[in-house]
Write an enzyme that holds these catalytic residues in place. Structure first.
Site, PDB file in Angstrom:
ATOM      1  N   SER A  41     -44.681 -52.933  72.744  1.00  0.00           N
ATOM      2  CA  SER A  41     -43.435 -54.267  72.574  1.00  0.00           C
ATOM      3  C   SER A  41     -42.053 -53.522  72.473  1.00  0.00           C
ATOM      4  O   SER A  41     -41.607 -53.336  71.409  1.00  0.00           O
ATOM      5  CB  SER A  41     -44.115 -54.795  71.280  1.00  0.00           C
ATOM      6  OG  SER A  41     -43.961 -54.123  70.122  1.00  0.00           O
ATOM      7  N   HIS A 154     -50.659 -55.029  70.614  1.00  0.00           N
ATOM      8  CA  HIS A 154     -51.570 -53.642  70.326  1.00  0.00           C
ATOM      9  C   HIS A 154     -53.132 -54.000  70.132  1.00  0.00           C
ATOM     10  O   HIS A 154     -53.767 -53.016  69.742  1.00  0.00           O
ATOM     11  CB  HIS A 154     -50.847 -53.203  68.876  1.00  0.00           C
ATOM     12  CG  HIS A 154     -49.527 -52.746  68.905  1.00  0.00           C
ATOM     13  ND1 HIS A 154     -48.796 -52.332  67.910  1.00  0.00           N
ATOM     14  CD2 HIS A 154     -48.586 -52.632  70.037  1.00  0.00           C
ATOM     15  CE1 HIS A 154     -47.530 -51.960  68.167  1.00  0.00           C
ATOM     16  NE2 HIS A 154     -47.590 -52.182  69.654  1.00  0.00           N
ATOM     17  N   GLN A 162     -48.222 -58.961  65.132  1.00  0.00           N
ATOM     18  CA  GLN A 162     -48.430 -57.596  65.668  1.00  0.00           C
ATOM     19  C   GLN A 162     -49.238 -56.502  64.768  1.00  0.00           C
ATOM     20  O   GLN A 162     -50.156 -55.888  65.070  1.00  0.00           O
ATOM     21  CB  GLN A 162     -47.367 -57.030  66.539  1.00  0.00           C
ATOM     22  CG  GLN A 162     -47.463 -55.739  66.967  1.00  0.00           C
ATOM     23  CD  GLN A 162     -46.171 -55.069  67.793  1.00  0.00           C
ATOM     24  OE1 GLN A 162     -46.087 -55.430  68.936  1.00  0.00           O
ATOM     25  NE2 GLN A 162     -45.513 -54.193  67.176  1.00  0.00           N
ATOM     26  N   GLU A 163     -48.484 -56.622  63.600  1.00  0.00           N
ATOM     27  CA  GLU A 163     -48.928 -55.478  62.458  1.00  0.00           C
ATOM     28  C   GLU A 163     -48.874 -56.022  61.223  1.00  0.00           C
ATOM     29  O   GLU A 163     -48.019 -56.617  60.733  1.00  0.00           O
ATOM     30  CB  GLU A 163     -47.948 -54.316  62.679  1.00  0.00           C
ATOM     31  CG  GLU A 163     -47.854 -53.678  63.820  1.00  0.00           C
ATOM     32  CD  GLU A 163     -46.614 -52.745  63.887  1.00  0.00           C
ATOM     33  OE1 GLU A 163     -46.322 -51.996  63.062  1.00  0.00           O
ATOM     34  OE2 GLU A 163     -46.219 -52.310  65.004  1.00  0.00           O
ATOM     35  N   GLU A 204     -52.718 -48.853  66.951  1.00  0.00           N
ATOM     36  CA  GLU A 204     -52.362 -47.777  66.054  1.00  0.00           C
ATOM     37  C   GLU A 204     -53.059 -47.622  64.800  1.00  0.00           C
ATOM     38  O   GLU A 204     -52.847 -47.414  63.677  1.00  0.00           O
ATOM     39  CB  GLU A 204     -50.859 -48.568  65.311  1.00  0.00           C
ATOM     40  CG  GLU A 204     -49.745 -48.835  66.770  1.00  0.00           C
ATOM     41  CD  GLU A 204     -48.439 -49.549  66.056  1.00  0.00           C
ATOM     42  OE1 GLU A 204     -48.843 -50.050  64.835  1.00  0.00           O
ATOM     43  OE2 GLU A 204     -47.552 -49.321  66.711  1.00  0.00           O
ATOM     44  N   ASP A 241     -45.082 -56.689  60.790  1.00  0.00           N
ATOM     45  CA  ASP A 241     -44.022 -56.577  61.890  1.00  0.00           C
ATOM     46  C   ASP A 241     -44.719 -57.730  62.865  1.00  0.00           C
ATOM     47  O   ASP A 241     -45.602 -57.600  63.453  1.00  0.00           O
ATOM     48  CB  ASP A 241     -44.336 -55.208  62.604  1.00  0.00           C
ATOM     49  CG  ASP A 241     -43.283 -55.024  63.750  1.00  0.00           C
ATOM     50  OD1 ASP A 241     -42.580 -56.050  63.995  1.00  0.00           O
ATOM     51  OD2 ASP A 241     -43.605 -54.241  64.449  1.00  0.00           O
ATOM     52  N   GLU A 283     -40.620 -57.407  59.562  1.00  0.00           N
ATOM     53  CA  GLU A 283     -40.045 -56.752  60.492  1.00  0.00           C
ATOM     54  C   GLU A 283     -39.942 -57.589  61.873  1.00  0.00           C
ATOM     55  O   GLU A 283     -40.825 -58.204  61.947  1.00  0.00           O
ATOM     56  CB  GLU A 283     -40.705 -55.297  61.101  1.00  0.00           C
ATOM     57  CG  GLU A 283     -39.970 -54.470  62.317  1.00  0.00           C
ATOM     58  CD  GLU A 283     -40.817 -53.226  62.582  1.00  0.00           C
ATOM     59  OE1 GLU A 283     -41.411 -52.866  61.463  1.00  0.00           O
ATOM     60  OE2 GLU A 283     -41.150 -52.989  63.723  1.00  0.00           O
ATOM     61  N   ASP A 309     -36.016 -53.989  64.144  1.00  0.00           N
ATOM     62  CA  ASP A 309     -36.582 -52.853  65.160  1.00  0.00           C
ATOM     63  C   ASP A 309     -36.347 -53.295  66.632  1.00  0.00           C
ATOM     64  O   ASP A 309     -35.109 -52.572  66.805  1.00  0.00           O
ATOM     65  CB  ASP A 309     -38.093 -53.086  65.004  1.00  0.00           C
ATOM     66  CG  ASP A 309     -38.832 -52.330  66.101  1.00  0.00           C
ATOM     67  OD1 ASP A 309     -38.266 -51.240  66.753  1.00  0.00           O
ATOM     68  OD2 ASP A 309     -40.007 -52.329  66.505  1.00  0.00           O
ATOM     69  N   LYS A 334     -36.548 -45.124  65.687  1.00  0.00           N
ATOM     70  CA  LYS A 334     -37.393 -44.772  66.647  1.00  0.00           C
ATOM     71  C   LYS A 334     -36.942 -44.044  67.476  1.00  0.00           C
ATOM     72  O   LYS A 334     -35.999 -44.498  68.473  1.00  0.00           O
ATOM     73  CB  LYS A 334     -38.139 -45.885  67.645  1.00  0.00           C
ATOM     74  CG  LYS A 334     -39.158 -46.658  66.865  1.00  0.00           C
ATOM     75  CD  LYS A 334     -39.752 -47.989  67.520  1.00  0.00           C
ATOM     76  CE  LYS A 334     -40.632 -48.634  67.192  1.00  0.00           C
ATOM     77  NZ  LYS A 334     -40.973 -50.323  67.671  1.00  0.00           N
ATOM     78  N   HIS A 362     -43.433 -44.304  64.153  1.00  0.00           N
ATOM     79  CA  HIS A 362     -44.028 -44.113  65.466  1.00  0.00           C
ATOM     80  C   HIS A 362     -43.943 -44.950  66.587  1.00  0.00           C
ATOM     81  O   HIS A 362     -43.326 -46.022  66.417  1.00  0.00           O
ATOM     82  CB  HIS A 362     -45.441 -43.756  65.174  1.00  0.00           C
ATOM     83  CG  HIS A 362     -46.179 -45.136  64.759  1.00  0.00           C
ATOM     84  ND1 HIS A 362     -47.430 -45.291  64.633  1.00  0.00           N
ATOM     85  CD2 HIS A 362     -45.606 -46.222  64.348  1.00  0.00           C
ATOM     86  CE1 HIS A 362     -47.799 -46.525  64.421  1.00  0.00           C
ATOM     87  NE2 HIS A 362     -46.857 -47.166  64.219  1.00  0.00           N
ATOM     88  N   ARG A 363     -44.589 -44.616  67.807  1.00  0.00           N
ATOM     89  CA  ARG A 363     -44.531 -45.683  68.779  1.00  0.00           C
ATOM     90  C   ARG A 363     -46.040 -46.044  68.954  1.00  0.00           C
ATOM     91  O   ARG A 363     -46.883 -45.266  68.522  1.00  0.00           O
ATOM     92  CB  ARG A 363     -44.050 -45.252  70.230  1.00  0.00           C
ATOM     93  CG  ARG A 363     -42.487 -45.086  70.217  1.00  0.00           C
ATOM     94  CD  ARG A 363     -41.666 -46.102  69.704  1.00  0.00           C
ATOM     95  NE  ARG A 363     -41.716 -47.288  70.229  1.00  0.00           N
ATOM     96  CZ  ARG A 363     -40.915 -48.114  70.944  1.00  0.00           C
ATOM     97  NH1 ARG A 363     -39.732 -47.577  71.328  1.00  0.00           N
ATOM     98  NH2 ARG A 363     -41.333 -49.459  71.298  1.00  0.00           N
ATOM     99  N   SER A 364     -46.213 -47.074  69.566  1.00  0.00           N
ATOM    100  CA  SER A 364     -47.701 -47.338  69.469  1.00  0.00           C
ATOM    101  C   SER A 364     -48.608 -46.513  70.653  1.00  0.00           C
ATOM    102  O   SER A 364     -49.711 -46.346  70.568  1.00  0.00           O
ATOM    103  CB  SER A 364     -48.095 -48.864  70.305  1.00  0.00           C
ATOM    104  OG  SER A 364     -47.258 -49.002  71.277  1.00  0.00           O
ATOM    105  N   LYS A 385     -43.741 -45.602  58.978  1.00  0.00           N
ATOM    106  CA  LYS A 385     -44.667 -46.545  59.445  1.00  0.00           C
ATOM    107  C   LYS A 385     -45.315 -45.839  60.527  1.00  0.00           C
ATOM    108  O   LYS A 385     -44.470 -45.293  61.679  1.00  0.00           O
ATOM    109  CB  LYS A 385     -43.630 -47.451  60.129  1.00  0.00           C
ATOM    110  CG  LYS A 385     -44.822 -48.586  60.719  1.00  0.00           C
ATOM    111  CD  LYS A 385     -44.173 -49.881  61.189  1.00  0.00           C
ATOM    112  CE  LYS A 385     -43.692 -50.281  62.780  1.00  0.00           C
ATOM    113  NZ  LYS A 385     -43.756 -51.278  63.193  1.00  0.00           N
TER     114      LYS A 385
HETATM  115  C1  PEP Z   1     -43.292 -51.571  66.820  1.00  0.00           C
HETATM  116  O1  PEP Z   1     -43.144 -52.731  67.316  1.00  0.00           O
HETATM  117  O2  PEP Z   1     -42.685 -51.412  65.692  1.00  0.00           O
HETATM  118  C2  PEP Z   1     -44.027 -50.771  67.263  1.00  0.00           C
HETATM  119  C3  PEP Z   1     -44.354 -49.569  66.572  1.00  0.00           C
HETATM  120  O3  PEP Z   1     -44.695 -50.865  68.534  1.00  0.00           O
HETATM  121  P1  PEP Z   1     -44.370 -50.450  70.155  1.00  0.00           P
HETATM  122  O4  PEP Z   1     -44.219 -48.921  69.767  1.00  0.00           O
HETATM  123  O5  PEP Z   1     -45.311 -50.941  70.729  1.00  0.00           O
HETATM  124  O6  PEP Z   1     -42.651 -51.053  70.076  1.00  0.00           O
HETATM  125 MG    MG Z   2     -41.670 -53.415  65.538  1.00  0.00          MG
END
Ligand code: PEP
Ligand code: MG
Length: 417
Positions: A41, A154, A162-163, A204, A241, A283, A309, A334, A362-364, A385
């Site tokens: 995303s 995800h 999403q989270e 994740e 998130d 988020e 983000d 990130k 992190h990233r997904s 995270k």
């Molecule tokens: C996020 O959106 O915070 C995330 C970790 O996902 P993605 O790496 O897919 O952006």
């Molecule tokens: Mg995010």
């Protein structure tokens, strides 16, 4: 002076099985390597991820072109540079690319080299990586924002958010924070099984049950927290998130159900959820261009953490706009959204100066590289995270933080939330 002798890159694979770049940087016979992560995303304003679109052998996802660029042009350009001068190394890479979003070389190529350099500099200085960033004493461990249910981009369930995460606010040490999450995750697994759903996990590491709506997931999490003997909102807090960029059409949002509703109505629904489930952090509640919605939302949710983000994309210019607009009070960091270690540190420094919480993420699509665990400690970041206690690419970061805590021994402290 320790002079760089060469840089070598190769195509390896991330946790989604997609090709990504590993760069290895050398000073004589010593080397360090780093692997670039990849998001699903992604925000429009993120630095560019370069792939070999025309090469159908890997469905257009291979990275042989940026790998070759590192092995030839970058390796030559960085030869004889001082490995400890990260700003100079990153400046050379930024200049070599020359575009705003690093579209020529690709931020994935640049970042892999930048992180590898930071690691090798620490190795040559014979210090742990976390001591090679901003903080020089009084190191603190971040609170984990542990992802326990995956939805949105995800997972392939029908959850719009999403989270769904938990944060063990009352943990006195990092290892205790992980233990608290471990207990909740095990109880959550039991509950999901009892309901007859699959306990398979998403990108994740959080569970990805075929639940239909956000509130069912929130109820399940509250139940798991209670079953674990913890108090929701006190010992452990629920954090979200939303990744609302994925849920916007004509300035309306489908966050709370499939139906697209106005910003004002979405805010009303958010406020109800915050109160009912004692949510402490949200988020990306709105889209990356919807500055007015963010400002309205922040003015109504002063007491909780509002995290940018996709809104900020670890970009100093966007953070400054967000600060003036009063959009959020925290920033997700990130590295690959901006593309170099130096620029990431600049953003963290500015965020801390304006009183924002910093959350390293992190990233997904991630890897066994645990660079961000050290980055969190070395930048005095409040939270990290990095997924659930599942999938080695997520657990690698938690394990590294456990090691750092052990090394710090009696000097180790938790950060403020
Ligand atoms: C996020 O959106 O915070 C995330 C970790 O996902 P993605 O790496 O897919 O952006
Ligand atoms: Mg995010």
């Amino acid at each position: 002076m320790s002079k760089i002798t060469k840089v070598v890159a190769r195509q390896v694979f991330d946790s989604r099985g997609n090709p990504t770049i590993e760069a290895e940087i050398f000073v004589k016979n010593l080397s360090s390597s780093s692997i670039c992560p990849s998001g699903a995303s992604t925000g429009t304003y993120e630095a560019f991820e370069k792939r070999d679109k025309a090469n159908k052998k890997y469905l257009g996802k291979s990275v042989f072109i940026p790998v070759k660029y590192i092995n030839t042009v970058i390796s030559k350009k960085l030869k004889n540079q001082n490995i400890h001068n990260q700003e100079r190394i990153d400046h050379i890479l930024i200049k070599l690319d020359g575009t705003k979003q690093k579209k020529k070389i690709g931020a994935n190529a640049i970042l892999a080299v930048s992180m590898a350099a930071k690691k090798l500099s620490a190795k040559i200085k014979k210090i742990p990586l976390y001591k090679n960033f901003l903080v020089k004493s009084n190191y603190k461990l971040p609170y984990p924002l542990m992802n326990i249910i995956n939805g949105g981009a995800h997972a392939n369930n029908r959850l719009r958010i999403q989270e769904f995460m938990i944060r063990p606010d009352r943990a006195k040490s990092f290892s205790e924070s992980v233990r608290m999450c471990f207990i909740v995750i095990n109880n959550l697994k039991k509950l999901i099984k009892q309901m007859g759903y699959s306990t398979s996990v998403g990108d994740e590491g959080g569970f990805a049950p075929m639940i239909n709506d956000n509130e069912s997931a929130l109820k399940l999490i509250v139940k798991a927290i209670n079953l674990s003997g913890f108090k929701n909102g006190k010992d452990i807090s629920i954090c979200l998130d939303v990744a609302a960029n994925e849920l916007i059409k004509n300035k309306k949002y489908s966050i709370h159900s499939k139906k697209f509703i106005s910003v004002d109505k979405s805010i009303q629904n958010y406020l109800k959820l915050i109160k009912k489930y004692k949510i402490k952090s949200i988020e990306d509640p709105f889209g990356e261009n919807d500055w007015t919605a963010w400002n309205k939302f922040l003015s109504k949710t002063q007491k909780i953490q509002i995290v940018g983000d996709d809104l900020f994309v670890t970009n100093l210019e966007r953070l400054k706009v967000g600060f003036l607009n009063m959009s959020a009070n925290s920033i997700l960091i990130k590295l690959n959204q901006i593309g170099t270690v130096t620029e990431t540190l600049e953003v963290i420094k500015f965020a801390q100066l304006i009183g924002y919480k910093t959350i390293i993420s992190h990233r997904s699509g991630d890897s066994e590289d645990s660079f961000i665990a050290d980055l969190a400690v070395g930048t005095n970041s409040n939270q990290i995270k990095t997924g659930s206690l599942a999938r080695s690419e997520r657990v690698a970061k938690y394990n590294q933080l456990i090691r750092i805590e052990e090394k710090l021994g009696k000097y180790s402290k938790m950060n403020t939330i």
